[in-house]
Scaffold this motif. Sequence first.
Motif, PDB file in Angstrom:
ATOM      1  N   TRP A  40      -7.161  -0.092  -6.785  1.00 49.81           N
ATOM      2  CA  TRP A  40      -6.576  -1.358  -6.595  1.00 49.81           C
ATOM      3  C   TRP A  40      -6.090  -1.822  -8.090  1.00 49.81           C
ATOM      4  CZ3 TRP A  40      -5.724  -5.102  -3.023  1.00 49.81           C
ATOM      5  CH2 TRP A  40      -6.340  -4.685  -1.617  1.00 49.81           C
ATOM      6  N   ILE A  41      -4.765  -2.619  -8.078  1.00 50.22           N
ATOM      7  CA  ILE A  41      -4.428  -3.457  -9.225  1.00 50.22           C
ATOM      8  C   ILE A  41      -4.121  -4.802  -8.668  1.00 50.22           C
ATOM      9  CG2 ILE A  41      -2.229  -2.154  -8.992  1.00 50.22           C
ATOM     10  CD1 ILE A  41      -2.207  -2.800 -12.125  1.00 50.22           C
ATOM     11  N   LEU A  42      -4.464  -5.865  -9.140  1.00 51.99           N
ATOM     12  CA  LEU A  42      -3.955  -7.335  -8.964  1.00 51.99           C
ATOM     13  C   LEU A  42      -3.188  -7.772 -10.183  1.00 51.99           C
ATOM     14  CD1 LEU A  42      -6.876  -6.486  -7.121  1.00 51.99           C
ATOM     15  CD2 LEU A  42      -7.003  -8.900  -6.881  1.00 51.99           C
ATOM     16  N   LEU A  43      -2.097  -8.034  -9.899  1.00 53.10           N
ATOM     17  CA  LEU A  43      -1.486  -8.569 -10.854  1.00 53.10           C
ATOM     18  C   LEU A  43      -0.653 -10.315 -10.737  1.00 53.10           C
ATOM     19  CD1 LEU A  43       1.726  -6.564 -11.451  1.00 53.10           C
ATOM     20  CD2 LEU A  43      -0.005  -6.190  -9.472  1.00 53.10           C
ATOM     21  N   GLY A  44      -0.493 -11.055 -11.666  1.00 56.63           N
ATOM     22  CA  GLY A  44       0.165 -12.246 -11.159  1.00 56.63           C
ATOM     23  C   GLY A  44      -0.332 -13.436 -11.687  1.00 56.63           C
ATOM     24  N   ASP A  45      -0.141 -14.733 -11.323  1.00 63.00           N
ATOM     25  CA  ASP A  45      -0.565 -15.950 -11.563  1.00 63.00           C
ATOM     26  C   ASP A  45      -1.686 -16.319 -10.786  1.00 63.00           C
ATOM     27  OD1 ASP A  45      -0.798 -18.571 -12.298  1.00 63.00           O
ATOM     28  OD2 ASP A  45       1.211 -19.179 -11.903  1.00 63.00           O
ATOM     29  N   PHE A  46      -2.839 -16.418 -11.517  1.00 65.00           N
ATOM     30  CA  PHE A  46      -4.060 -16.650 -10.800  1.00 65.00           C
ATOM     31  C   PHE A  46      -4.504 -18.201 -10.822  1.00 65.00           C
ATOM     32  CE2 PHE A  46      -4.245 -12.151 -11.614  1.00 65.00           C
ATOM     33  CZ  PHE A  46      -4.912 -11.354 -10.528  1.00 65.00           C
TER      34      PHE A  46
ATOM     35  N   ASN B  77       0.773  -1.134  -0.061  1.00 61.92           N
ATOM     36  CA  ASN B  77      -0.177   0.144  -0.163  1.00 61.92           C
ATOM     37  C   ASN B  77       0.860   1.285  -0.049  1.00 61.92           C
ATOM     38  OD1 ASN B  77      -1.135  -2.135   2.409  1.00 61.92           O
ATOM     39  ND2 ASN B  77      -2.490  -1.677   0.698  1.00 61.92           N
ATOM     40  N   GLY B  78       0.441   2.138  -0.707  1.00 63.55           N
ATOM     41  CA  GLY B  78       1.318   3.448  -0.730  1.00 63.55           C
ATOM     42  C   GLY B  78       0.666   4.596  -1.768  1.00 63.55           C
ATOM     43  N   LYS B  79       1.341   5.497  -1.978  1.00 59.65           N
ATOM     44  CA  LYS B  79       0.939   6.443  -2.909  1.00 59.65           C
ATOM     45  C   LYS B  79       1.835   6.758  -4.202  1.00 59.65           C
ATOM     46  CE  LYS B  79      -1.380   9.357   0.610  1.00 59.65           C
ATOM     47  NZ  LYS B  79      -1.439  10.823   1.355  1.00 59.65           N
ATOM     48  N   ILE B  80       1.272   6.913  -5.160  1.00 62.08           N
ATOM     49  CA  ILE B  80       1.716   7.449  -6.286  1.00 62.08           C
ATOM     50  C   ILE B  80       2.404   8.907  -6.228  1.00 62.08           C
ATOM     51  CG2 ILE B  80       1.673   7.732  -8.818  1.00 62.08           C
ATOM     52  CD1 ILE B  80      -0.624   5.877  -8.781  1.00 62.08           C
ATOM     53  N   LYS B  81       3.571   8.947  -6.263  1.00 57.31           N
ATOM     54  CA  LYS B  81       4.189  10.282  -6.129  1.00 57.31           C
ATOM     55  C   LYS B  81       3.898  11.223  -7.201  1.00 57.31           C
ATOM     56  CE  LYS B  81       8.341   9.020  -3.202  1.00 57.31           C
ATOM     57  NZ  LYS B  81       9.572   9.157  -2.918  1.00 57.31           N
ATOM     58  N   GLY B  82       3.796  12.467  -6.746  1.00 58.27           N
ATOM     59  CA  GLY B  82       3.078  13.607  -7.808  1.00 58.27           C
ATOM     60  C   GLY B  82       1.825  13.475  -7.856  1.00 58.27           C
ATOM     61  N   SER B  83       0.870  12.951  -7.174  1.00 60.47           N
ATOM     62  CA  SER B  83      -0.545  12.560  -7.545  1.00 60.47           C
ATOM     63  C   SER B  83      -1.399  12.672  -6.104  1.00 60.47           C
ATOM     64  CB  SER B  83      -0.995  11.591  -8.313  1.00 60.47           C
ATOM     65  OG  SER B  83      -0.782  10.425  -7.552  1.00 60.47           O
ATOM     66  N   GLY B  84      -0.710  11.955  -5.240  1.00 62.46           N
ATOM     67  CA  GLY B  84      -1.075  11.850  -3.928  1.00 62.46           C
ATOM     68  C   GLY B  84      -2.473  10.569  -3.913  1.00 62.46           C
ATOM     69  N   LEU B  85      -2.321   9.822  -5.034  1.00 60.13           N
ATOM     70  CA  LEU B  85      -3.394   8.855  -5.121  1.00 60.13           C
ATOM     71  C   LEU B  85      -2.849   7.583  -4.385  1.00 60.13           C
ATOM     72  CD1 LEU B  85      -3.747   8.760  -9.031  1.00 60.13           C
ATOM     73  CD2 LEU B  85      -5.805   9.471  -7.171  1.00 60.13           C
ATOM     74  N   GLN B  86      -3.753   7.142  -3.503  1.00 58.79           N
ATOM     75  CA  GLN B  86      -3.661   5.851  -2.708  1.00 58.79           C
ATOM     76  C   GLN B  86      -3.730   4.747  -3.571  1.00 58.79           C
ATOM     77  OE1 GLN B  86      -2.721   6.011   0.526  1.00 58.79           O
ATOM     78  NE2 GLN B  86      -2.709   3.518   0.736  1.00 58.79           N
ATOM     79  N   ILE B  87      -2.719   3.842  -3.548  1.00 60.50           N
ATOM     80  CA  ILE B  87      -2.962   2.547  -4.330  1.00 60.50           C
ATOM     81  C   ILE B  87      -2.775   1.328  -3.714  1.00 60.50           C
ATOM     82  CG2 ILE B  87      -0.720   2.894  -5.469  1.00 60.50           C
ATOM     83  CD1 ILE B  87      -1.944   1.707  -7.895  1.00 60.50           C
ATOM     84  N   ASN B  88      -3.227   0.454  -3.951  1.00 58.83           N
ATOM     85  CA  ASN B  88      -2.843  -0.920  -3.496  1.00 58.83           C
ATOM     86  C   ASN B  88      -2.758  -1.970  -4.433  1.00 58.83           C
ATOM     87  OD1 ASN B  88      -4.324  -0.171  -0.645  1.00 58.83           O
ATOM     88  ND2 ASN B  88      -6.040   0.110  -2.046  1.00 58.83           N
ATOM     89  N   ILE B  89      -1.454  -2.512  -4.432  1.00 59.33           N
ATOM     90  CA  ILE B  89      -0.964  -3.503  -5.525  1.00 59.33           C
ATOM     91  C   ILE B  89      -0.546  -4.746  -4.956  1.00 59.33           C
ATOM     92  CG2 ILE B  89       0.670  -3.578  -7.224  1.00 59.33           C
ATOM     93  CD1 ILE B  89       1.714  -0.816  -6.492  1.00 59.33           C
TER      94      ILE B  89
END
Length: 298
Positions: free
Chosen positions: A136-142, A94-106
């Motif tokens: 939210w973005i979910l990535l990987g081997d499902f 969990n964190g923020k995209i710098k320069g935007s302040g957007l909270q994102i969960n990866i």
Amino acid sequence: MNFLSLNLRGLGGEEKARWIKRLKVKFGISFAAFQESKCGSLDDKVIARLWASKDFGVEWVDSSGLSGGLVSVWDKKLFDFSSATKDRNFLIVNGKIKGSGLQINIANIYAPQDVQGKKILWDRLLGLIDASTGLWILLGDFNAVLIPEERLNTRFNSSCAGNFNSFIFNARLMEYVMKDRKLTRWVDNGRKCSKIDRFLVCPGFFGLWPNACFRALSRLFSDHSPIVLVTKESNFCPKPFRVFNSWIGWPGFDLPVREAAHSFVGFGPADLCLLKKFEWIRSRVKEWRDDMIKKEEE
């Protein structure tokens, strides 16, 4: 941010490390998710072999012997890390995209093989998504497919696919169209194939990057294709479009606006529909403006 996901089938090997580094540089990757690291412990030297920069952050889940293991690496200049949630089958940062302040969960995903194990994983992820804030973005081997066409010469399990589809629907996740290849994993010299590697994003993510490019690349040192999601530039707000007072005074200015508003047909989440409607009206006004300018020049 541009994303890379790959089931490594083991982190070792200098050739594999150079391959990953080339992908990272070529596609401007700022976040990489690796599955099946098969590593019980890691240090910065191991990750530095994969990353074309020393300015990175990393979190990992240890493997169980030579099975499993998850690694997430990111560019610290673009992603401001705040916390991590770890499980044998997922690693969420969990964190923020710098320069935007957007909270994102990866969420870096490596789903289990058995149907019941995947169902438990989907339920737990759904609970975490529902209880959270931010993108939210979910990535990987499902380790699951959605439809029979995502498998070739392997058995399609309708119960497994049904659970996976239900999870995606209940979590309100979306998927970009995959380019270059239809499937992502090849075994038995390519006789058996499936699409089990993917990106899933929330509507808010899709709304910010509707034109993101999702590609499956050539595989070299794994039986899985690397997959990349290039989000392209976003200024985190609607595209600027000037409307001059003089245009409003031109005869017929209101017609393209009214026609575009009435003719628009949208689907999906309400916020995404509204964004697309504004884009549609904007395009029709631009066409009207260009026609008026041509007529004046004539």
